[in-house]
Design an enzyme around this catalytic site. Structure first.
Site, PDB file in Angstrom:
ATOM      1  N   TYR A  95      -0.852  -0.022  -4.003  1.00 11.31           N
ATOM      2  CA  TYR A  95      -1.188  -1.406  -3.643  1.00 11.31           C
ATOM      3  C   TYR A  95      -1.094  -2.403  -4.804  1.00 11.31           C
ATOM      4  O   TYR A  95      -0.613  -3.526  -4.615  1.00 11.31           O
ATOM      5  CB  TYR A  95      -2.560  -1.456  -2.966  1.00 11.31           C
ATOM      6  CG  TYR A  95      -2.458  -1.082  -1.509  1.00 11.31           C
ATOM      7  CD1 TYR A  95      -2.154  -2.034  -0.550  1.00 11.31           C
ATOM      8  CD2 TYR A  95      -2.605   0.242  -1.091  1.00 11.31           C
ATOM      9  CE1 TYR A  95      -2.027  -1.695   0.788  1.00 11.31           C
ATOM     10  CE2 TYR A  95      -2.470   0.600   0.236  1.00 11.31           C
ATOM     11  CZ  TYR A  95      -2.181  -0.370   1.174  1.00 11.31           C
ATOM     12  OH  TYR A  95      -2.026  -0.021   2.503  1.00 11.31           O
ATOM     13  N   GLU A 137      -7.184   3.244   5.532  1.00  9.58           N
ATOM     14  CA  GLU A 137      -6.311   4.408   5.350  1.00  9.58           C
ATOM     15  C   GLU A 137      -7.072   5.613   4.817  1.00  9.58           C
ATOM     16  O   GLU A 137      -6.759   6.754   5.172  1.00  9.58           O
ATOM     17  CB  GLU A 137      -5.133   4.031   4.441  1.00  9.58           C
ATOM     18  CG  GLU A 137      -4.125   3.153   5.166  1.00  9.58           C
ATOM     19  CD  GLU A 137      -3.230   2.345   4.248  1.00  9.58           C
ATOM     20  OE1 GLU A 137      -3.074   2.735   3.067  1.00  9.58           O
ATOM     21  OE2 GLU A 137      -2.674   1.321   4.713  1.00  9.58           O
TER      22      GLU A 137
END
Length: 409
Positions: A95, A137
């Site tokens: 990310y 997630e």
């Protein structure tokens, strides 16, 4: 939580993102893959070349900006993307890389319009959005690992059987190489295959719907052989599977994932598919048959002709033994053999008039999958025939898109 000023700035960029969103995402991917080519082991190269991934990301960024003060409004989309990320093996460490290059892309495309204030706001907003994805997630990874027979990343399976279903579709049966049990799944879900093709620099990961019912000791997928070329490489993986993968070979597979699943309902059900989009519909039909069909079910499948139509006999076996299920096979261009054997129910394209006649109860719950042009045409036809928009559910093979209602002239 974001402060009021940051929210206002992000919302002010919505018109800009609507206009320049795809330019930003194209630039983003070019920059990221140049600086981090290892990420090409995760991303679908074909979707990149076709522009579908860039468009999907642009839509997601636009939606995030539009609903930055009420992100719960896009939770279904976020959940769908999170399932794909978990299936692909996207991790928290990815990310910051994505965030860095998204900001660089915004600067490069918008130039002087990307003020320091806008960049600071988007940096904050991305942090909030990334944290939301990472948290969701993590729960999906944990859930996959904690299920009976489950695992959280990729696991080695053996190809136990390979069956040609039509001229273009072949089924692959996978059993765990370690001989242990496998996780159950919901009808409509998919698995990811991690494929190392000889001569290819990067790993290819592809997601395929499971085409059999849950509760088996194996997973089955059914793959259409795409006619790929060097200029149009989307056929690389399907051709490898069809031509090279043999019974006894090993392959890495992620645990079942996906939000497009058969739900509990008392409504009549319509399973509508085109081409290889039959695969999740077939899993749903098998599950309904195995658990006891309680309401009227229509299975409608469109194919070019009988040569490419897979699973006709499998479907007929179910319909012949259950009075609540009716199947319709619609061939665009039936062959002479199809006509001689009366192997289909409709010739030509499916229309709203035909759908209205085939399915009398317009309150039916519709599940739909197939090529994008097919689904767009069917979406318009269903609405025109009187089906309720909220009862139509669909799945894309590849990055998510949005089906549009027909525009009145």
């Amino acid at each position: 939580m974001l402060d009021t000023k940051t929210i206002e700035i992000i919302k002010s960029t919505v018109p800009v993102l609507e206009k320049h969103g795809e330019d930003i995402t194209k630039t983003f991917y070019n920059l990221m893959f140049t600086n981090h080519p290892e990420l090409l082991n995760i991303f679908n190269h074909a979707n990149q070349k076709q522009g579908r991934q860039q468009k999907a990301l642009a839509n997601s960024v636009y939606a995030a900006a539009k609903y930055i003060d009420q992100l719960e409004a896009i939770l279904p989309v976020v959940t769908q993307i999170a399932h794909k990320h978990r299936s692909l093996g996207v991790k928290p460490e990815h990310y910051p890389i994505v965030g860095e290059h998204l900001i660089l892309a915004i600067k490069e495309v918008l130039k002087e319009a990307a003020t320091e204030e806008i960049i600071e706001a988007w940096t904050k907003a991305y942090g909030v959005i990334a944290d939301a994805f990472i948290g969701l997630e993590k729960s999906l990874y944990d859930e996959a690992a904690q299920k009976q027979g489950g695992w959280d990343d990729f696991r080695t399976f053996s190809v136990t059987k390979k069956v040609k279903e039509s001229d273009v579709i072949t089924s692959f049966y996978f059993s765990p190489a370690d001989g242990r049990e496998i996780a159950d799944f919901l009808p409509g879900q998919y698995i990811s295959l991690k494929v190392n093709i000889p001569g290819e620099e990067y790993t290819h990961i592809r997601q395929y719907s499971l085409s059999d019912s849950p509760g088996k000791s194996y997973y089955r997928i059914s793959v259409k052989k795409e006619e790929g070329t060097n200029e149009k490489p989307e056929g690389k993986v399907s051709n490898y599977l069809h031509n090279e993968l043999k019974e006894g070979d090993h392959i890495k597979i992620s645990a079942p994932a996906g939000e497009f699943v058969l739900g509990q309902t008392n409504k009549p059900i319509v399973l509508l598919s085109g081409g290889v989009g039959i695969t999740p519909m077939l899993s749903m039909l098998h599950h309904l048959d195995a658990t006891g069909i309680q309401s009227e079910t229509k299975f409608i499948h469109a194919a070019i002709n009988g040569k490419v139509h897979a699973f006709a006999d499998e479907v007929k076996t179910i319909t012949d033994n259950n009075s609540l299920v009716k199947a319709y096979f619609c061939y665009e261009k039936p062959t002479v053999k199809d006509k001689e054997e009366m192997a289909y129910d409709k010739e030509g394209y499916i229309t709203s008039e035909w759908l209205s006649a085939a399915v009398s109860n317009k309150d039916s719950l519709v599940y739909m999958c197939g090529p994008v042009p097919f689904m767009q045409a069917m979406y318009e036809a269903l609405l025109e025939a009187g089906f309720q928009k909220e009862n139509i559910r669909y799945e894309f093979f590849g990055p998510s898109m949005e089906l549009k209602e027909a525009q009145s002239v």
